[in-house]
Scaffold this motif. Structure first.
Motif, PDB file in Angstrom:
ATOM      1  N   GLU A 158      43.703  36.384  38.173  1.00  0.00           N
ATOM      2  CA  GLU A 158      43.002  37.100  37.095  1.00  0.00           C
ATOM      3  C   GLU A 158      41.503  36.812  37.127  1.00  0.00           C
ATOM      4  O   GLU A 158      40.681  37.729  36.983  1.00  0.00           O
ATOM      5  N   ASP A 176      35.268  42.390  38.646  1.00  0.00           N
ATOM      6  CA  ASP A 176      34.890  43.335  37.591  1.00  0.00           C
ATOM      7  C   ASP A 176      33.433  43.143  37.172  1.00  0.00           C
ATOM      8  O   ASP A 176      32.716  44.125  36.919  1.00  0.00           O
ATOM      9  N   ARG A 234      38.555  39.462  37.573  1.00  0.00           N
ATOM     10  CA  ARG A 234      37.513  39.625  36.551  1.00  0.00           C
ATOM     11  C   ARG A 234      36.122  39.353  37.125  1.00  0.00           C
ATOM     12  O   ARG A 234      35.145  39.977  36.706  1.00  0.00           O
ATOM     13  N   GLU A 235      36.021  38.415  38.060  1.00  0.00           N
ATOM     14  CA  GLU A 235      34.730  38.188  38.722  1.00  0.00           C
ATOM     15  C   GLU A 235      34.326  39.422  39.525  1.00  0.00           C
ATOM     16  O   GLU A 235      33.147  39.789  39.573  1.00  0.00           O
ATOM     17  N   ASP A 246      39.792  45.199  34.054  1.00  0.00           N
ATOM     18  CA  ASP A 246      39.661  45.273  32.602  1.00  0.00           C
ATOM     19  C   ASP A 246      38.212  45.633  32.272  1.00  0.00           C
ATOM     20  O   ASP A 246      37.291  44.878  32.594  1.00  0.00           O
ATOM     21  N   LYS A 275      36.745  45.485  29.564  1.00  0.00           N
ATOM     22  CA  LYS A 275      36.168  44.604  28.554  1.00  0.00           C
ATOM     23  C   LYS A 275      35.778  43.244  29.123  1.00  0.00           C
ATOM     24  O   LYS A 275      35.381  42.346  28.379  1.00  0.00           O
ATOM     25  N   THR A 276      35.908  43.080  30.419  1.00  0.00           N
ATOM     26  CA  THR A 276      35.552  41.800  31.051  1.00  0.00           C
ATOM     27  C   THR A 276      34.073  41.499  30.845  1.00  0.00           C
ATOM     28  O   THR A 276      33.230  42.381  30.990  1.00  0.00           O
ATOM     29  N   ASP A 277      33.798  40.235  30.475  1.00  0.00           N
ATOM     30  CA  ASP A 277      32.407  39.787  30.404  1.00  0.00           C
ATOM     31  C   ASP A 277      32.318  38.342  30.893  1.00  0.00           C
ATOM     32  O   ASP A 277      33.335  37.676  31.124  1.00  0.00           O
ATOM     33  N   LEU A 284      34.162  35.599  28.777  1.00  0.00           N
ATOM     34  CA  LEU A 284      35.619  35.569  28.963  1.00  0.00           C
ATOM     35  C   LEU A 284      35.977  34.872  30.268  1.00  0.00           C
ATOM     36  O   LEU A 284      36.905  34.051  30.319  1.00  0.00           O
ATOM     37  N   VAL A 285      35.258  35.185  31.341  1.00  0.00           N
ATOM     38  CA  VAL A 285      35.518  34.553  32.636  1.00  0.00           C
ATOM     39  C   VAL A 285      35.294  33.044  32.546  1.00  0.00           C
ATOM     40  O   VAL A 285      36.064  32.251  33.100  1.00  0.00           O
TER      41      VAL A 285
END
Length: 258
Positions: free
Chosen positions: A149, A156, A153-154, A33, A35-37, A40-41
């Motif tokens: 997820e 990402d 995301r990490e 994603d 938009k991952t930041d 959010l994580v």
């Protein structure tokens, strides 16, 4: 040579920039994603912790229900055994009277509500236990998906950090390319000027020698006939000397620059 060096350097910068841009495109395609930041994580990790905590509490409640169910089943079995054992006796061990059908009926009347109440409690607890198990199974899947997820995301976050670093590299390379283009333009301008100067003065020494010969010829002629020509040739000679000196200075400058 300096112009060629600059052109090669500019091409190297361009090749390096193109290579990094391709790496960035590959990284972008592999993102889960864009938009991952970090915020959010962090929220997802908090949610995961809460779900795991709730999962553990459901497990504890399920164990407590199982214990209650086993206790009730044991109590029902115990009450049934009492009725069976008393039915086989002649004298009641409690009241010491002779056991009759009416006596057994009274005992059944007393024990049956207890057994019924325990049975109903077992049914209720079994239903609750089934709900707990269902909730735990659903929650377990949510935890597994959330864990996957978070891991993606990490990954990402690291890729996005790498992308930002590569963007900065491309920016620096573009600045170097632009500077190299400016220098190449200046070198081309200088090269053109030197070529024109060289073409203009390539035969200056030959002209100088010819003028010397002409001056010698003129000096042999009578003074009355050649005064005007001598004056003209002297002026032309001086101009040639000046041009020769200027060409010599340009040659020194060019040697220093090389």
């Amino acid at each position: 040579d300096r112009l060629q060096d600059k052109q090669n350097l500019s091409q190297n910068f361009t090749n390096e920039s193109d290579f990094i841009i391709k790496q960035m495109e590959t990284l972008s395609l592999s993102l889960f994603d864009k938009k991952t930041d970090a915020e959010l994580v962090s929220k997802l990790k908090t949610s995961l912790f809460e779900k795991k905590d709730f999962f553990e509490s459901l497990g504890i409640k399920a164990i407590e229900l199982e214990k209650t169910i086993h206790t009730n089943e044991y109590e029902i079995s115990k009450q049934n055994k009492i009725v069976d054992n008393i039915a086989k006796m002649d004298v009641c061990p409690l009241c010491k009277s002779k056991i009759t059908a009416e006596h057994i009926k009274g005992i059944n009347k007393e024990i049956t509500p207890k057994i019924s109440e325990l049975s109903n409690e077992i049914k209720t607890n079994l239903k609750a236990l089934a709900d707990f198990v269902k909730s735990r199974d659903s929650l377990k899947k949510e935890i597994e998906l959330l864990t996957i997820e978070i891991s993606r995301r990490e990954s990402d976050l690291m890729k996005i950090s790498d992308l930002n670093s590569k963007k900065e590299q491309v920016k620096i390379l573009n600045e170097k390319i632009n500077r190299a283009k400016i220098e190449i333009s200046e070198f081309n301008h200088r090269k053109k000027a030197l070529e024109e100067n060289f073409e203009e003065n390539s035969n200056i020494e030959q002209k100088y020698e010819l003028l010397k010969v002409e001056m010698q010829e003129i000096s042999l002629r009578s003074e009355d006939n050649v005064n005007s020509e001598i004056s003209f040739k002297q002026r032309e000679l001086e101009r040639s000397k000046i041009s020769l000196k200027q060409f010599s200075r340009d040659e020194v400058d060019l040697n220093e620059e090389l």
